[in-house]
Design an enzyme around this catalytic site. Structure first.
Site, PDB file in Angstrom:
ATOM      1  N   ASN A  58      19.744  58.837 -93.515  1.00  0.00           N
ATOM      2  CA  ASN A  58      19.260  58.640 -92.161  1.00  0.00           C
ATOM      3  C   ASN A  58      17.978  59.425 -91.949  1.00  0.00           C
ATOM      4  O   ASN A  58      17.674  60.353 -92.703  1.00  0.00           O
ATOM      5  CB  ASN A  58      20.316  59.093 -91.149  1.00  0.00           C
ATOM      6  CG  ASN A  58      21.536  58.200 -91.124  1.00  0.00           C
ATOM      7  OD1 ASN A  58      21.423  56.978 -91.130  1.00  0.00           O
ATOM      8  ND2 ASN A  58      22.716  58.804 -91.106  1.00  0.00           N
ATOM      9  N   CYS A  68      23.518  50.584 -94.946  1.00  0.00           N
ATOM     10  CA  CYS A  68      22.435  50.075 -94.101  1.00  0.00           C
ATOM     11  C   CYS A  68      22.092  48.677 -94.578  1.00  0.00           C
ATOM     12  O   CYS A  68      21.644  48.502 -95.724  1.00  0.00           O
ATOM     13  CB  CYS A  68      21.222  50.998 -94.192  1.00  0.00           C
ATOM     14  SG  CYS A  68      19.785  50.412 -93.280  1.00  0.00           S
ATOM     15  N   ASN A 116      19.760  46.248 -93.500  1.00  0.00           N
ATOM     16  CA  ASN A 116      18.345  45.985 -93.742  1.00  0.00           C
ATOM     17  C   ASN A 116      17.811  46.848 -94.873  1.00  0.00           C
ATOM     18  O   ASN A 116      16.970  46.410 -95.665  1.00  0.00           O
ATOM     19  CB  ASN A 116      17.533  46.213 -92.475  1.00  0.00           C
ATOM     20  CG  ASN A 116      17.716  45.100 -91.461  1.00  0.00           C
ATOM     21  OD1 ASN A 116      17.952  43.953 -91.813  1.00  0.00           O
ATOM     22  ND2 ASN A 116      17.612  45.438 -90.183  1.00  0.00           N
ATOM     23  N   ASN A 160      27.030  53.403 -83.992  1.00  0.00           N
ATOM     24  CA  ASN A 160      25.859  52.659 -83.559  1.00  0.00           C
ATOM     25  C   ASN A 160      26.263  51.830 -82.343  1.00  0.00           C
ATOM     26  O   ASN A 160      27.400  51.349 -82.264  1.00  0.00           O
ATOM     27  CB  ASN A 160      25.374  51.750 -84.682  1.00  0.00           C
ATOM     28  CG  ASN A 160      25.029  52.532 -85.935  1.00  0.00           C
ATOM     29  OD1 ASN A 160      24.032  53.219 -86.003  1.00  0.00           O
ATOM     30  ND2 ASN A 160      25.891  52.429 -86.947  1.00  0.00           N
ATOM     31  N   CYS A 174      18.745  46.273 -86.852  1.00  0.00           N
ATOM     32  CA  CYS A 174      19.805  46.965 -87.582  1.00  0.00           C
ATOM     33  C   CYS A 174      20.661  45.919 -88.276  1.00  0.00           C
ATOM     34  O   CYS A 174      21.311  45.103 -87.607  1.00  0.00           O
ATOM     35  CB  CYS A 174      20.650  47.812 -86.623  1.00  0.00           C
ATOM     36  SG  CYS A 174      22.085  48.577 -87.402  1.00  0.00           S
ATOM     37  N   GLY A 175      20.659  45.920 -89.597  1.00  0.00           N
ATOM     38  CA  GLY A 175      21.352  44.887 -90.355  1.00  0.00           C
ATOM     39  C   GLY A 175      22.857  44.892 -90.199  1.00  0.00           C
ATOM     40  O   GLY A 175      23.482  43.836 -89.991  1.00  0.00           O
ATOM     41  N   THR A 176      23.472  46.080 -90.309  1.00  0.00           N
ATOM     42  CA  THR A 176      24.926  46.141 -90.121  1.00  0.00           C
ATOM     43  C   THR A 176      25.276  45.838 -88.667  1.00  0.00           C
ATOM     44  O   THR A 176      26.352  45.310 -88.380  1.00  0.00           O
ATOM     45  CB  THR A 176      25.485  47.517 -90.528  1.00  0.00           C
ATOM     46  OG1 THR A 176      24.780  48.556 -89.834  1.00  0.00           O
ATOM     47  CG2 THR A 176      25.391  47.731 -92.037  1.00  0.00           C
TER      48      THR A 176
END
Length: 258
Positions: free
Chosen positions: A65, A74, A76, A169, A197-199
């Site tokens: 992070n 992560c 992305n 998140n 944010c991909g996830t």
């Protein structure tokens, strides 16, 4: 010390990428990672990623992070790491790699990366929100409109007030069409809103499908940094064959003295 690095972004979610196959990077130096991610004093990024050799797969992705601490998966960042591995010649079109939450399969073609995410079987539905883990923990909450919504203020409040120091998140979602949603995300570790944010996008797609807001198996999600798509399959409440799909681009490369 002089470090060579590459900068990548996936729908505006940006990362410092370092080839650490020779294990030269001081992985326990959290201050160094935070410095490299600092947008004023360092390179700038939502996170830092090391690409390393792995005995059981094509490579290992180690994600940090922006605060300097090693993070969870992560999405992305995973897509950007696949693009980086392709650039380095570590992989061709198809790959399987290791990350914090286990192995991931992925493909890359014409700059578009399709990343398979882990199966999701536990979805907690609350009156005001949904909570699930897509490699990282995610709170998904519907709002009438994300444009103008106070994401930083409300996200920070929920991130600490509801989930404590460990945190989650926080995603705020608006329905655009039957198979299309808009999302803005407050990310823990960055402690701010990110452009994508991909996830989080993956969590939104699953949460909306599970709640009956869409029956599509290919869902479009608009982030502040661009559009991503999520393919998924559901049977008996278990989501599998989940693929996060979108662009991953190299922005620049350089050296930094630190």
């Amino acid at each position: 010390m002089t470090l060579s690095f590459y900068k990548y972004q996936g729908t505006g979610n940006d990362f410092v990428l370092i080839d650490n196959r020779q294990l030269e990077f001081p992985k326990n130096d959290t201050k160094l990672v935070a410095f490299l991610c600092d947008r004023q004093f360092g390179i700038g990024g939502d996170g830092l990623i090391l690409l390393e050799n792995d005995e059981l797969s094509d490579f290992r992705m180690v994600y940090y992070n922006a605060d300097g601490n090693e993070g969870s998966m992560c999405g992305n960042g995973g897509r950007c790491t696949v693009a980086f591995a392709n650039f380095l010649g570590v992989i061709n079109k198809d790959t399987v790699f290791n990350a914090a939450d286990g192995k991931h399969a992925a493909t890359i073609e014409n700059g578009i990366v399709s990343l398979q995410m882990q199966d999701v079987s536990e979805i907690k539905e609350k009156p005001e929100y949904v909570f699930l883990d897509t490699g990282s923990p995610h709170h998904v909450q519907m709002v009438k409109t994300v444009e103008g919504f106070e994401v930083f203020k409300e996200g920070k409040k929920l991130r600490y007030g509801l989930y404590g120091q460990t945190g989650s998140n926080i995603n705020f979602v608006e329905i655009l069409e039957d198979d299309t949603f808009a999302v803005r995300t407050y990310e823990r570790g960055v402690e701010d809103e990110t452009l994508s944010c991909g996830t989080g996008v993956t969590a939104v797609a699953i949460a909306m499908h599970n709640a009956g807001e869409t029956s599509a198996n290919r869902i479009k999600v608009h982030t502040q940094g661009g559009e991503l798509q999520v393919e998924l399959s559901e049977k008996d409440g278990v989501y599998s064959q989940i693929h996060l799909i979108g662009p991953a681009k190299q922005v620049f490369k350089g050296e930094i003295v630190c």
